[in-house]
Design a protein around this motif. Structure first.
Motif, PDB file in Angstrom:
ATOM      1  N   ALA A 161      19.756  95.487  70.539  1.00 42.25           N
ATOM      2  CA  ALA A 161      20.060  94.360  71.970  1.00 42.25           C
ATOM      3  C   ALA A 161      19.214  93.188  71.305  1.00 42.25           C
ATOM      4  N   VAL A 162      18.256  92.859  70.165  1.00 44.82           N
ATOM      5  CA  VAL A 162      17.535  91.792  69.833  1.00 44.82           C
ATOM      6  C   VAL A 162      18.285  91.516  69.023  1.00 44.82           C
ATOM      7  N   GLU A 163      18.772  91.902  68.525  1.00 47.92           N
ATOM      8  CA  GLU A 163      19.613  91.924  66.955  1.00 47.92           C
ATOM      9  C   GLU A 163      21.336  91.540  67.889  1.00 47.92           C
ATOM     10  N   TRP A 164      21.678  91.792  68.507  1.00 51.35           N
ATOM     11  CA  TRP A 164      23.243  90.897  69.559  1.00 51.35           C
ATOM     12  C   TRP A 164      22.872  89.852  69.934  1.00 51.35           C
ATOM     13  N   ALA A 165      21.340  89.538  70.861  1.00 45.93           N
ATOM     14  CA  ALA A 165      20.793  88.081  71.695  1.00 45.93           C
ATOM     15  C   ALA A 165      20.805  87.209  70.418  1.00 45.93           C
ATOM     16  N   SER A 166      19.957  87.437  69.291  1.00 44.69           N
ATOM     17  CA  SER A 166      19.495  86.970  67.660  1.00 44.69           C
ATOM     18  C   SER A 166      20.853  86.103  67.266  1.00 44.69           C
ATOM     19  N   GLN A 217      24.673  96.482  76.558  1.00 47.13           N
ATOM     20  CA  GLN A 217      24.739  98.470  76.468  1.00 47.13           C
ATOM     21  C   GLN A 217      24.260  98.912  75.123  1.00 47.13           C
ATOM     22  N   THR A 218      23.193  99.257  75.153  1.00 52.15           N
ATOM     23  CA  THR A 218      23.434  99.031  73.417  1.00 52.15           C
ATOM     24  C   THR A 218      21.998 100.870  73.511  1.00 52.15           C
ATOM     25  N   VAL A 227      29.583  96.810  73.621  1.00 51.97           N
ATOM     26  CA  VAL A 227      27.323  96.701  73.303  1.00 51.97           C
ATOM     27  C   VAL A 227      28.078  95.562  74.854  1.00 51.97           C
ATOM     28  N   LEU A 228      29.309  94.673  74.819  1.00 47.91           N
ATOM     29  CA  LEU A 228      28.802  93.241  76.076  1.00 47.91           C
ATOM     30  C   LEU A 228      29.933  94.116  77.414  1.00 47.91           C
ATOM     31  N   ARG A 242      20.592  99.955  79.268  1.00 52.46           N
ATOM     32  CA  ARG A 242      21.092  98.483  79.422  1.00 52.46           C
ATOM     33  C   ARG A 242      20.807  97.786  79.037  1.00 52.46           C
ATOM     34  N   HIS A 243      20.486  96.474  78.977  1.00 53.06           N
ATOM     35  CA  HIS A 243      19.463  94.443  78.966  1.00 53.06           C
ATOM     36  C   HIS A 243      20.157  93.888  79.371  1.00 53.06           C
ATOM     37  N   MET A 244      19.089  93.417  79.853  1.00 55.20           N
ATOM     38  CA  MET A 244      19.526  91.694  80.365  1.00 55.20           C
ATOM     39  C   MET A 244      19.325  90.483  80.016  1.00 55.20           C
TER      40      MET A 244
END
Length: 117
Positions: free
Chosen positions: A88-93, A81-82, A38-39, A2-4
């Motif tokens: 996670a970085v790709e989704w944030a980008s 959740q990745t 993922v979300l 998991r990432h915030m």
């Protein structure tokens, strides 16, 4: 894993609000992230009813906001959740790209340690 994802912005450089196009594009991305599993959660964070509790040498002080002098605020978050930090970085980008050039944003991607994975 998991990432915030913490969404930071400078309120003095933010547009007055999201355009209709941004809202539509963001809803499309959120739907895609949800379908991909993922979300886990996402929301904007209010700034008007902010309270800070500061502890110094064992003494706590409660400070009521809003903190308009803040040059940078955390305006929202995404809980992802990745399979990896890179994912996670790709989704944030992608989240940043949806906002377009009129928004000056920064996201911070942090792995959540411990807890439920």
């Amino acid at each position: 894993m998991r990432h915030m994802v913490l969404i930071r912005l400078d309120p003095s450089q933010a547009p007055d609000g999201p355009s209709e196009t941004l809202i539509e594009d963001m809803n499309t991305l959120i739907e895609e992230m949800t379908k991909a599993g993922v979300l886990l959660d996402t929301a904007g964070l209010g700034v008007d009813e902010t309270v800070r509790i500061r502890q110094t040498a064992g003494t706590q002080t409660v400070l009521d906001g809003p903190f308009t002098e803040s040059k940078e605020i955390i305006g929202g978050y995404c809980l992802l959740q990745t399979r990896s930090t890179e994912e996670a970085v790709e989704w944030a980008s992608r989240f940043l790209r949806v906002h377009g050039p009129e928004w000056n944003l920064e996201v911070e991607v942090r792995k959540i340690e411990g807890g439920q994975n």
